[in-house]
Design an enzyme around this catalytic site. Structure first.
Site, PDB file in Angstrom:
ATOM      1  N   ASN A  84      21.849 -17.988 -28.195  1.00 32.74           N
ATOM      2  CA  ASN A  84      21.417 -16.598 -28.285  1.00 32.74           C
ATOM      3  C   ASN A  84      22.389 -15.650 -27.561  1.00 32.74           C
ATOM      4  O   ASN A  84      23.468 -16.038 -27.126  1.00 32.74           O
ATOM      5  CB  ASN A  84      19.983 -16.451 -27.762  1.00 32.74           C
ATOM      6  N   HIS A 114      35.358 -26.012  -7.546  1.00 34.45           N
ATOM      7  CA  HIS A 114      36.389 -26.041  -6.511  1.00 34.45           C
ATOM      8  C   HIS A 114      35.909 -26.905  -5.344  1.00 34.45           C
ATOM      9  O   HIS A 114      34.700 -27.042  -5.123  1.00 34.45           O
ATOM     10  CB  HIS A 114      36.680 -24.628  -5.995  1.00 34.45           C
ATOM     11  N   ALA A 170      13.328 -21.107 -17.913  1.00 34.95           N
ATOM     12  CA  ALA A 170      14.116 -19.878 -17.770  1.00 34.95           C
ATOM     13  C   ALA A 170      14.483 -19.645 -16.310  1.00 34.95           C
ATOM     14  O   ALA A 170      13.670 -19.858 -15.409  1.00 34.95           O
ATOM     15  CB  ALA A 170      13.319 -18.691 -18.300  1.00 34.95           C
ATOM     16  N   ARG A 193       7.418 -32.412 -15.175  1.00 31.70           N
ATOM     17  CA  ARG A 193       6.562 -33.277 -15.997  1.00 31.70           C
ATOM     18  C   ARG A 193       7.411 -34.028 -17.008  1.00 31.70           C
ATOM     19  O   ARG A 193       8.526 -33.617 -17.333  1.00 31.70           O
ATOM     20  CB  ARG A 193       5.461 -32.495 -16.711  1.00 31.70           C
TER      21      ARG A 193
END
Length: 199
Positions: A84, A114, A170, A193
């Site tokens: 998206n 790094h 999210a 879960r």
């Protein structure tokens, strides 16, 4: 002797200023600029650009714009994939995306990193005339398995594998690999879960 690209793909310290690598970067910048300026309905042109940019491109792939990547050629995408709006893939090493994958907006995937120790990270007595950067970089591959859903704003760090059928919440920061058939969320991202395979 290994080339800088070979060192990069082997997970070793490599010179990001190497001309071959810089050429890859500039080519990717040009292709992504063109891609980001295409009309969203021009599927043929968009697919042609992605085929030049990526090492492999499956069928039924939709990458919304803007999209950004570093080298491009180290990204492989399977079939039935949606990426998206406003995703960034720093593909110094390989980013492999399986089939039936959903990647939400603002997802960032990083392969470059790094050394944590400052004395290892910075080049002692470096000067602008040196043909290497003042910092050291290495890169580790990222693999996203089949049927994975990555939620908006998630960040996936170098060396991570996300197992098949898994869901990343999210805003998660994925610092370690996630097993198959898992729901994982948070910063750092943790499994909360398990899912039945195919559920």
């Amino acid at each position: 002797m290994k080339t800088e690209l070979e060192k990069c793909l082997a997970g070793e310290i490599f010179n990001t200023s190497d001309p071959e690598l810089q050429s890859l970067i500039h080519n990717a910048r040009a292709l992504t600029k063109t891609y980001n300026n295409t009309i969203s309905t021009d599927a043929q042109q968009r697919s042609a650009i992605l085929s030049k940019l990526f090492s492999a491109l499956g069928n039924n792939v939709n990458i919304d714009t803007p999209f950004y990547c570093d080298y491009g050629k180290h990204i492989s995408v399977g079939n039935n994939v949606i990426i998206n709006i406003n995703c960034t893939f720093v593909d110094c090493n390989r980013i492999e995306i399986g089939n039936n994958v959903l990647i939400a907006s603002n997802v960032q995937i990083y392969t470059a990193t790094h050394p944590v120790d400052m004395t290892e990270r910075l080049v002692e007595n470096w000067t602008p005339s040196d043909d290497i950067p003042y910092f050291r970089t290495y890169a580790l591959p990222v693999t996203i398995g089949d049927n994975v859903w990555i939620g908006g704003g998630a960040i996936i760090l170098p060396g991570v594998t996300i197992g098949k059928n898994s869901v990343i919440g999210a805003g998660s920061v994925v610092t370690k690999s996630i097993p198959d058939n898992s729901v994982a969320v948070g910063n750092p991202c943790r499994v909360i879960r398990s899912l039945k395979e195919g559920a």
